[in-house]
Design a protein around this motif. Structure first.
Motif, PDB file in Angstrom:
ATOM      1  N   GLN B  35       0.848  -1.207   0.000  1.00 54.41           N
ATOM      2  CA  GLN B  35       0.000   0.000   0.000  1.00 54.41           C
ATOM      3  C   GLN B  35       0.873   1.242   0.000  1.00 54.41           C
ATOM      4  N   LEU B  36       0.623   2.133  -0.935  1.00 52.98           N
ATOM      5  CA  LEU B  36       1.380   3.380  -0.967  1.00 52.98           C
ATOM      6  C   LEU B  36       0.773   4.344   0.047  1.00 52.98           C
ATOM      7  N   ASN B  37       1.629   5.075   0.757  1.00 58.27           N
ATOM      8  CA  ASN B  37       1.083   5.979   1.781  1.00 58.27           C
ATOM      9  C   ASN B  37       0.852   7.389   1.244  1.00 58.27           C
ATOM     10  N   THR B  38       0.216   7.455   0.074  1.00 57.03           N
ATOM     11  CA  THR B  38      -0.205   8.759  -0.437  1.00 57.03           C
ATOM     12  C   THR B  38      -1.343   9.273   0.447  1.00 57.03           C
ATOM     13  N   GLU B  39      -1.571  10.582   0.407  1.00 53.16           N
ATOM     14  CA  GLU B  39      -2.652  11.126   1.229  1.00 53.16           C
ATOM     15  C   GLU B  39      -4.017  10.742   0.685  1.00 53.16           C
ATOM     16  N   THR B  40      -4.098  10.602  -0.648  1.00 52.32           N
ATOM     17  CA  THR B  40      -5.400  10.315  -1.260  1.00 52.32           C
ATOM     18  C   THR B  40      -5.328   9.020  -2.067  1.00 52.32           C
ATOM     19  N   PRO B  47      -9.338  10.500   1.442  1.00 52.39           N
ATOM     20  CA  PRO B  47      -8.172  10.217   2.275  1.00 52.39           C
ATOM     21  C   PRO B  47      -7.939   8.714   2.437  1.00 52.39           C
ATOM     22  N   THR B  48      -6.695   8.351   2.716  1.00 50.38           N
ATOM     23  CA  THR B  48      -6.327   6.940   2.841  1.00 50.38           C
ATOM     24  C   THR B  48      -6.132   6.525   4.294  1.00 50.38           C
ATOM     25  N   GLN B  49      -6.429   7.448   5.205  1.00 46.24           N
ATOM     26  CA  GLN B  49      -6.268   7.221   6.645  1.00 46.24           C
ATOM     27  C   GLN B  49      -6.813   5.859   7.086  1.00 46.24           C
ATOM     28  N   PHE B  50      -5.997   5.118   7.833  1.00 45.12           N
ATOM     29  CA  PHE B  50      -6.412   3.816   8.348  1.00 45.12           C
ATOM     30  C   PHE B  50      -7.200   4.021   9.640  1.00 45.12           C
ATOM     31  N   GLY B  51      -8.200   3.173   9.867  1.00 38.03           N
ATOM     32  CA  GLY B  51      -8.873   3.164  11.166  1.00 38.03           C
ATOM     33  C   GLY B  51     -10.069   4.089  11.288  1.00 38.03           C
ATOM     34  N   GLU B  52     -10.546   4.652  10.158  1.00 37.00           N
ATOM     35  CA  GLU B  52     -11.748   5.481  10.217  1.00 37.00           C
ATOM     36  C   GLU B  52     -12.990   4.592  10.360  1.00 37.00           C
ATOM     37  N   LEU B  53     -14.111   5.211  10.670  1.00 34.29           N
ATOM     38  CA  LEU B  53     -15.378   4.476  10.710  1.00 34.29           C
ATOM     39  C   LEU B  53     -15.650   3.899   9.322  1.00 34.29           C
ATOM     40  N   PRO B  54     -16.328   2.753   9.254  1.00 28.83           N
ATOM     41  CA  PRO B  54     -16.575   2.132   7.949  1.00 28.83           C
ATOM     42  C   PRO B  54     -17.224   3.101   6.959  1.00 28.83           C
ATOM     43  N   ASN B  55     -16.735   3.065   5.739  1.00 28.26           N
ATOM     44  CA  ASN B  55     -17.270   3.857   4.625  1.00 28.26           C
ATOM     45  C   ASN B  55     -17.189   5.368   4.836  1.00 28.26           C
ATOM     46  N   HIS B  56     -16.317   5.764   5.769  1.00 26.10           N
ATOM     47  CA  HIS B  56     -16.119   7.196   6.013  1.00 26.10           C
ATOM     48  C   HIS B  56     -15.283   7.818   4.897  1.00 26.10           C
ATOM     49  N   ASN B  57     -14.246   7.114   4.475  1.00 25.18           N
ATOM     50  CA  ASN B  57     -13.358   7.633   3.433  1.00 25.18           C
ATOM     51  C   ASN B  57     -13.846   7.217   2.048  1.00 25.18           C
ATOM     52  N   THR B  58     -15.039   7.642   1.695  1.00 26.44           N
ATOM     53  CA  THR B  58     -15.552   7.256   0.377  1.00 26.44           C
ATOM     54  C   THR B  58     -16.202   8.450  -0.317  1.00 26.44           C
ATOM     55  N   GLY B 200       4.660  -0.249   5.122  1.00 25.47           N
ATOM     56  CA  GLY B 200       5.136  -1.627   5.163  1.00 25.47           C
ATOM     57  C   GLY B 200       4.613  -2.372   6.373  1.00 25.47           C
ATOM     58  N   ASN B 201       3.424  -2.009   6.779  1.00 26.19           N
ATOM     59  CA  ASN B 201       2.875  -2.574   8.013  1.00 26.19           C
ATOM     60  C   ASN B 201       2.105  -3.860   7.730  1.00 26.19           C
ATOM     61  N   LEU B 202       2.657  -4.980   8.192  1.00 25.97           N
ATOM     62  CA  LEU B 202       2.024  -6.263   7.900  1.00 25.97           C
ATOM     63  C   LEU B 202       0.715  -6.431   8.669  1.00 25.97           C
ATOM     64  N   ASP B 203       0.669  -5.906   9.900  1.00 26.60           N
ATOM     65  CA  ASP B 203      -0.534  -6.062  10.727  1.00 26.60           C
ATOM     66  C   ASP B 203      -1.722  -5.340  10.116  1.00 26.60           C
ATOM     67  N   GLU B 204      -1.486  -4.114   9.643  1.00 29.56           N
ATOM     68  CA  GLU B 204      -2.587  -3.331   9.087  1.00 29.56           C
ATOM     69  C   GLU B 204      -2.838  -3.675   7.626  1.00 29.56           C
ATOM     70  N   GLY B 205      -2.055  -4.607   7.115  1.00 28.55           N
ATOM     71  CA  GLY B 205      -2.284  -5.058   5.743  1.00 28.55           C
ATOM     72  C   GLY B 205      -1.717  -4.134   4.690  1.00 28.55           C
ATOM     73  N   SER B 206      -0.804  -3.242   5.077  1.00 30.35           N
ATOM     74  CA  SER B 206      -0.250  -2.371   4.048  1.00 30.35           C
ATOM     75  C   SER B 206       0.933  -3.033   3.322  1.00 30.35           C
ATOM     76  N   PHE B 207       1.287  -4.246   3.741  1.00 33.13           N
ATOM     77  CA  PHE B 207       2.346  -5.012   3.072  1.00 33.13           C
ATOM     78  C   PHE B 207       1.899  -6.467   3.121  1.00 33.13           C
ATOM     79  N   ARG B 208       1.357  -6.935   1.994  1.00 33.03           N
ATOM     80  CA  ARG B 208       0.762  -8.274   2.009  1.00 33.03           C
ATOM     81  C   ARG B 208       1.496  -9.160   1.012  1.00 33.03           C
ATOM     82  N   CYS B 209       1.594 -10.409   1.366  1.00 28.38           N
ATOM     83  CA  CYS B 209       2.374 -11.301   0.517  1.00 28.38           C
ATOM     84  C   CYS B 209       1.597 -12.555   0.155  1.00 28.38           C
ATOM     85  N   ASP B 210       1.581 -12.885  -1.123  1.00 29.89           N
ATOM     86  CA  ASP B 210       1.065 -14.173  -1.582  1.00 29.89           C
ATOM     87  C   ASP B 210       2.257 -14.972  -2.085  1.00 29.89           C
ATOM     88  N   VAL B 211       2.232 -16.264  -1.785  1.00 31.54           N
ATOM     89  CA  VAL B 211       3.366 -17.121  -2.164  1.00 31.54           C
ATOM     90  C   VAL B 211       2.897 -18.156  -3.175  1.00 31.54           C
TER      91      VAL B 211
END
Lengths: 496, 504
Positions: B35-40, B47-58, B200-211
Motif C-alpha cells: 500500500q502506498l502511503n499517499t494522502e489520497t 483520504p487513505t487514513q487507516f482506522g476510520e469508521l466504515p465507509n467514512h473515506n468514500t 510496510g505494516n504487515l498487521d494493518e495489511g499495508s504489506f501483504r504477501c502471496d506465495v
C-alpha cells in the motif's frame, strides 16, 4: 405579449428576452411548463418533471446576477443517463428505478452556471442501448411527426421534446448515432462533438471510448451556444481534451453576409453511404441537397471509405465489451434495485443473478452477454483485439479521406423513422440502422444531423455532416450556411 | 556491494528433514501488495487514513456510483517510480491501466483497475546477504478492494480501503528456500520504508504477501504443480508456511499422490496450510484496457526529477555507516534495516562525547536498545527512549559518573520510566564512587578478609585478580570506578608482595 411567446423561440432569444425584461421571465417559464404538461404524456418523453423544482431554480436565479449568463432562464431537458444531484436518474432502466445521484454531471454544473433551468429528465433507450427508444423500461417515446412511428434512439426523448417545442435545447448522448439518428427521425439538429470535447463526468457510461454528450437543438446557432457552455477541459475526466471553451455562437453571429456560403469548402460524398440498403426517397433527397451545397459554393468530391462495411461488427464488439464492464456495478449491493428474496436465504450469486435478470431489459442483457463473450479467454483475440485493430483501420480510412476534403456528407440513417414494433424483434436489422453513424464514434469524429427534407409519408429526412477530428466548427458552420440559405428548419415543424 | 554474511533471522530446517529435502527442489515466487502511503486514493480525492469508521473515506468515485470517472493520482505514480529506481527495474515509457473483472461485494465497480500486459516497470531485483539475487518480473499499479465483514446473519461492506493505491511487486520463480523468501521480503519492506512510499505494516495489511510454491525432483526439468498461499501477515508465518508447504508437497509426491493446484490459507495456530476453497473455480478476469484512462506516459524528465529526490537506500546507507563510522558491515546492515533506527543511531553518535566511539553506540543500540525494542514491540516512529537520553547515558559513562554495569541498570530504568538518565542516577544514588580513600579502604578490608586467596595470588595464581575485582564490585554494588578499582587493587597487592618479600 402572448405573440412573443412561441415554442419556436431559440434558446438565445429566450435568454435575451428574459435578460432584457424581467417581466418576461415568469410568462416564459409558465409557457414552457404548460407545453411540457400538455405533451409529455402524449409523447411519453419525460421520466422526471417537477414544477416546484423548476420554480425554485427560477427564483434562485432571479436573486442572482444573471445579466451575463448565456442561457439565463432557458428551459433545458436532459437525457436521463446524465446525473443530476438528488433528481432521479434512471437510464430508463428498472435497475436504477429510484436512484438519485449524490452529485451532478459536469455538463449539468455548467448549464446551471450559465443560467439554464433544468426542466426535467427525458426518456431514452435503457442505458442508451437502442435505435428506436423501444428499449425503455418506462415505455417507448412517440415521434411528434406521427405517433405511430418511433422517434429513433437512444436519445429519442430529447429529439421528440425539442421537435415538439417542449424546450429549445436538450442534451443527448451519442455512442453510435444516438444523437444524430433520432435528430434525423424527428427533424431537428443533433450534434455529436469530437470525442473528448465534452466532459463525460456524470454521464452514465455505456461504452466509454465512444460515448459523447452533445446538443440537440433546432438550429446550428443554438447548437453553437450550447456547445460554448458545456465544452472545455474537465479535470474530472481523464479523456477530456485540454482545450478551452469555444465561442462559436459569437463567431457564427458575426459572420458577414459575404461569408455565409461554402465557397472554398470541399465536401466529400461518401459513396458507401449511397450503396444498397438506402431508402430511395432518402437517396433522392440527399442527392438534391448535395446539389444545393454545390450551389452554395462547395466543391463536391466523391470519396470512398472501404472499411465502412466493417464498422457495425467492429462497433458491436468494442461497445458491448466496454458495456459489459461498465454495467457490472449494477449488482444490488450499494444502490439501485435489488431482487427480493422471499424464498428465504439466498446465496450471493443468486442475489446477483436475480437482481440483474430482473433489473435489466432484454437488449441490455443481450449486449452484456455479447461483451462478456468477446472478452472471454480463448475468444478475446479473435473478437476484441481484432476489433480494436479494425477500429484503427477505420480511423485511418477517415483521415485519408480528409486529406482531400473539409468534411463529409451523407444521409444520417438509411431510412426515415420506422413504425413502433417494426424492428424490435430483429436486433440485427435494428443495428443496421446505425450503419452511417457508427463509424464516426469509432473514429472519434465530430458529426451532426440536420433536417433537409420530408418524405411522402410526411416524415423528416436528416443529412449528416462528418468533420475532421477537432474541426467541429467547420460542420457547424456548414449547417448554419445551409439553414440560412434554405430556411428549411424553420418551415417544417410537426403538427401536434 | 558484497552483503555481510548472516545477520537476518533464519528458520533452520530440523536436521532430520535435510536428507529428504535434498531429493527435491522448491520453486517459490512471491507477489507483494504494498500500500502506498499517499494522502489520497489512486483515482479519487478520498483520504487513505487507516482506522476510520466504515465507509467514512468514500466518495461517488470509489463507491463506483454510475457516471463517475477515475483520475490518476500523480503522487502515487512518483512513488512507484521511486521503487522502480531503487530496485533497478526498467521504467516503461508507456504503460496501460486495465480492468480486471469479477463480481464481489467489496469490489464496487465489478472490476479492479490494475495494470495487465503493460506494467509500468519490469525487471530489477534485490540482493540478499549471501549474494543471492532475487529477480523481479514486474511492478505495477493497482487499486485496492474494500473489505467484507461478516456478521451473524448479514454481511457488511466497508469501502474505506477501496481505491487505495497499491504496488504489486512480483518476483521471478527464482527462490528455493524459506530463508531467502523471508530475507527478500524484509529487505523489500526496508526499501519501501526508506523510500517513504509505504508503512510496510504487515498487521494493518499495508504489506501483504502471496506465495506461489511448487516442488520438483532436483533433476526434473518441468515445474511441479503450484499452489498459492494467501493471507500471510508476519515474516515468521511466511517462512513457516513455506516450510510446511514444501514438506506437504514432498509428502504427496513421495506417496505417489497428485498435487492439486489450489489456493491455500496458512493457519498460524495449527502451523499448517489449508485449502481456501474446496474446488478452484476457473477464473476468467476478461482483462481489457480501461477506456476511462489514457495510457500512462512516464517521461525521462519525470524520472530524473524523482531520481534527484530519491532517499538513500538501506544498502548504500549501510556502506556509508560502515566506512564513516568504522563499524562492521554486519552492524551497519542491521542498523540501516529500519530507517528510523539508522537515523536514531546517527543522532546519538552526533550527541555523544568523542570518548564514546560510534562502535560503542552501535553496540548499545544493537544489543540493549534493540532487545528492548523487540521485546516490547516498540514502534520505530514513536521512540520510547530519545536519542538525547541515549546519548546522555553514554556520556555519563564517558565522564566516569557511572560504570558500564551501572549504565545498563540505568538503561533498564529509562525503559520503564522514560526518565532522564542523570535524574535516575541521582535519585537512585548510582553515581560512581571515585574517592580513592573509600575504594582503598574497602579493598584493604576485602584483601584482609581473604588472606588465603591473597597468598595464592602472590604465589603465582594470577587468575585470582578477577576474583578480587568481583568481590569488590559485590560490596560496592558496582558503583566503584572500575579503572580505579583495578589500579588500587594492583597497588595494594604489590604492597603485600613487597611486604612479603621484605619479610623473607
Amino acid at each position: 405579449m402572448e405573440t412573443s411567446l412561441s415554442s419556436s423561440l431559440k434558446a438565445w432569444q429566450i435568454a435575451e428576452k428574459c435578460k432584457r425584461d424581467h417581466n418576461q421571465i415568469d410568462p416564459m417559464i409558465n409557457f414552457f411548463i404548460d407545453r411540457n404538461v400538455r405533451y409529455k404524456d402524449v409523447l411519453n418523453t419525460h421520466l422526471y418533471f417537477d414544477v416546484q423544482d423548476i420554480y425554485q431554480q427560477v427564483e434562485k436565479l432571479k436573486s442572482q446576477a444573471y445579466e451575463h449568463l448565456p442561457l439565463a432562464f432557458v428551459p433545458v431537458l436532459i437525457k436521463d443517463n446524465i446525473c443530476t444531484e438528488n433528481i432521479p436518474t434512471t437510464c430508463a432502466s428498472k435497475i436504477l428505478e429510484d436512484y438519485r445521484p449524490p452529485y451532478s454531471a459536469t455538463v449539468i454544473e455548467r448549464l446551471k452556471q450559465a443560467g439554464a433551468i433544468i426542466f426535467g429528465k427525458l426518456n431514452c433507450d435503457e442505458f442508451a442501448m437502442g435505435s428506436s427508444n423501444e428499449n425503455s423500461a418506462y415505455g417507448p417515446v412517440l415521434n411528434p411527426w406521427d405517433k405511430e412511428y418511433v422517434p429513433g434512439g437512444s436519445s429519442g426523448g430529447s429529439a421528440a421534446a425539442v421537435s415538439a417545442g417542449l424546450c429549445p435545447i436538450a442534451l443527448g448522448s451519442d455512442t453510435g448515432g444516438s444523437i444524430r439518428q433520432p435528430a434525423s427521425y424527428c427533424g431537428i439538429l443533433g450534434y455529436k462533438p469530437s470525442y473528448g470535447l465534452v466532459s463525460r463526468f456524470g454521464l452514465i457510461a455505456f461504452a466509454s471510448s465512444l460515448d459523447q454528450i452533445g446538443p440537440m437543438t433546432t438550429d446550428a446557432l443554438d447548437a453553437a451556444l450550447l456547445s460554448d457552455v458545456i465544452m472545455g477541459h474537465d479535470p474530472k475526466d481523464s479523456t477530456s481534451l485540454k482545450s478551452g471553451s469555444p465561442s462559436w455562437f459569437q463567431t457564427l453571429k458575426e459572420l458577414k453576409e459575404s461569408e455565409i456560403n461554402l465557397k472554398g469548402t470541399t465536401i466529400g460524398v461518401v459513396s458507401e453511404f449511397f450503396a444498397a440498403g438506402i431508402d430511395s426517397e432518402v437517396n433522392a433527397c440527399l442527392q438534391e441537397n448535395i446539389k444545393k451545397l454545390s450551389e452554395l459554393g462547395a466543391t463536391i468530391k466523391n470519396v470512398s471509405l472501404k472499411s465502412l462495411k466493417n464498422s457495425i461488427s467492429t462497433y458491436y464488439v468494442i461497445a458491448t465489451a466496454e458495456a459489459s464492464a461498465n454495467l457490472a456495478r449494477y449488482d444490488g449491493i450499494r444502490f439501485g434495485f435489488r431482487a427480493d428474496s422471499h424464498e428465504g436465504k439466498k446465496s450471493l450469486k443468486e442475489m446477483y443473478a436475480n437482481t440483474r435478470t430482473q433489473g435489466f431489459g432484454d437488449e441490455v442483457k443481450r449486449r452484456i452477454f455479447l461483451g462478456t463473450y468477446v472478452l472471454s479467454s480463448g475468444y478475446k483475440d479473435a473478437y476484441y483485439t481484432k476489433a480494436t485493430r479494425m477500429r484503427q483501420v477505420i480511423k485511418d480510412d477517415f483521415l485519408a479521406a480528409f486529406s482531400a476534403v473539409d468534411f463529409l456528407v451523407g444521409p444520417t440513417a438509411p431510412t426515415t423513422a420506422f413504425k413502433l414494433g417494426e424492428k424490435n424483434k430483429d436486433p440485427v436489422s435494428m443495428y443496421l440502422n446505425d450503419i452511417y453513424t457508427i463509424a464516426v464514434n469509432l473514429a472519434g469524429l465530430p458529426a451532426l444531423s440536420l433536417p433537409c427534407g420530408i418524405n411522402s409519408l410526411g416524415l423528416p429526412i436528416g443529412m449528416q455532416f462528418i468533420g475532421k477530428p477537432g474541426d467541429d466548427f467547420q460542420i457547424l458552420k456548414g449547417a448554419y450556411v445551409y439553414e440560412q440559405a434554405t430556411g428549411w428548419h424553420e418551415h417544417h415543424k410537426p403538427k401536434l | 556491494m558484497s552483503r555481510p554474511q548472516g545477520g537476518m533471522n533464519t528458520t533452520n530446517l530440523s536436521s532430520n528433514e535435510q536428507p529428504r529435502q535434498s531429493q527435491f527442489k522448491a520453486v517459490i515466487g512471491l507477489e507483494v501488495h504494498c500500500q502506498l502511503n499517499t494522502e489520497t486514493k489512486l483515482f479519487c480525492g478520498c483520504p487513505t487514513q487507516f482506522g476510520e469508521l466504515p465507509n467514512h473515506n468514500t466518495c461517488p468515485i470509489c463507491l463506483g456510483l454510475p457516471g463517475v470517472l477515475p483520475v490518476l493520482n500523480t503522487k502515487a505514480v512518483d512513488f512507484g517510480i521511486r521503487l522502480a529506481l531503487a530496485v533497478g527495474a526498467r521504467l516503461q515509457p508507456t504503460s496501460v491501466f486495465a480492468r480486471k473483472q469479477y463480481f464481489y461485494p467489496d469490489l464496487p465497480k465489478g472490476y479492479q483497475i490494475t495494470q495487465y500486459d503493460l506494467p509500468y516497470a519490469v525487471g530489477g531485483g534485490i540482493s540478499l546477504s549471501d549474494g543471492k539475487f532475487i529477480a523481479l518480473t514486474r511492478i505495477h499499479f493497482e487499486e485496492d478492494a474494500g473489505k467484507n465483514i461478516h456478521g451473524d446473519r448479514v454481511s457488511y461492506v466497508d469501502l474505506n480501503r477501496a481505491g487505495i493505491p497499491l504496488l504489486e511487486i512480483v518476483t521471478e520463480p527464482c527462490i528455493h528456500t524459506p530463508e531467502h523468501a523471508g530475507e527478500y521480503l524484509k529487505r523489500l519492506r526496508s526499501i519501501v520504508r526508506h523510500l517513504e512510499i509505504s508503512d510496510g505494516n504487515l498487521d494493518e495489511g499495508s504489506f501483504r504477501c502471496d506465495v506461489n510454491i511448487s516442488v520438483q525432483g532436483i533433476h526434473d526439468k518441468e515445474l511441479g504443480t503450484r499452489c498459492e498461499i494467501k493471507n500471510l501477515n508476519s515474516f515468521k508465518n511466511i517462512e513457516r508456511a513455506i516450510q510446511y508447504e514444501i514438506l506437504r508437497q514432498i509428502d504427496l509426491i513421495e506417496d505417489g499422490k497428485k498435487i492439486v493446484q489450489e489456493t491455500l490459507l496458512y493457519d498460524p495456530a495449527l502451523g499448517r496450510t489449508q485449502a481456501m476453497r474446496s474446488k478452484e473455480e476457473a477464473k476468467d478476469y476478461r482483462y481489457f484496457p480501461d477506456p476511462d484512462l489514457k495510457p500512462l506516459i512516464i517521461s525521462p524528465e519525470r524520472i530524473e526529477r524523482v531520481k534527484t529526490n530519491l532517499a538513500e537506500l538501506p544498502e548504500a546507507m549501510a556502506n556509508r555507516f560502515s566506512e564513516s563510522y568504522q563499524i562492521t558491515l554486519l552492524d551497519a546492515d542491521q542498523l540501516t534495516h529500519e530507517k528510523e533506527l539508522a537515523l536514531f543511531f546517527e543522532e546519538v553518535v552526533a550527541k555523544v562525547k568523542k570518548e564514546i566511539s560510534p562502535k560503542i553506540v552501535a553496540n548499545w543500540i544493537l544489543s540493549e536498545y534493540l532487545r528492548e525494542h523487540n521485546e516490547k514491540k516498540w514502534d520505530f516512529k514513536k521512540p520510547v527512549i530519545t536519542a538525547q537520553n541515549m546519548a546522555d547515558l553514554l556520556n555519563l559513562m564517558a565522564e566516569g559518573v557511572i560504570s558500564g554495569k551501572i549504565a545498563k541498570m540505568v538503561f533498564n530504568e529509562m525503559v520503564d520510566t522514560q526518565a532522564d538518565p542523570s535524574v535516575i542516577v541521582k535519585k537512585k544514588g548510582l553515581v560512581q564512587i571515585t574517592d580513592t580513600s573509600i575504594i582503598r579502604e574497602a579493598i584493604a578490608t576485602i584483601l584482609a578478609n581473604n588472606s588465603g586467596q591473597v597468598g595464592e595470588y602472590l604465589s603465582g595464581k594470577e587468575k585470582l585478580f578477577g576474583f578480587f575485582v568481583g568481590e569488590i564490585m559485590k560490596v560496592s554494588k558496582g558503583k566503584y570506578n572500575p579503572a580505579l578499582v583495578n589500579q588500587i587493587l594492583k597497588e595494594l597487592l604489590n604492597d603485600q608482595e613487597k611486604t612479603l618479600q621484605a619479610q623473607k
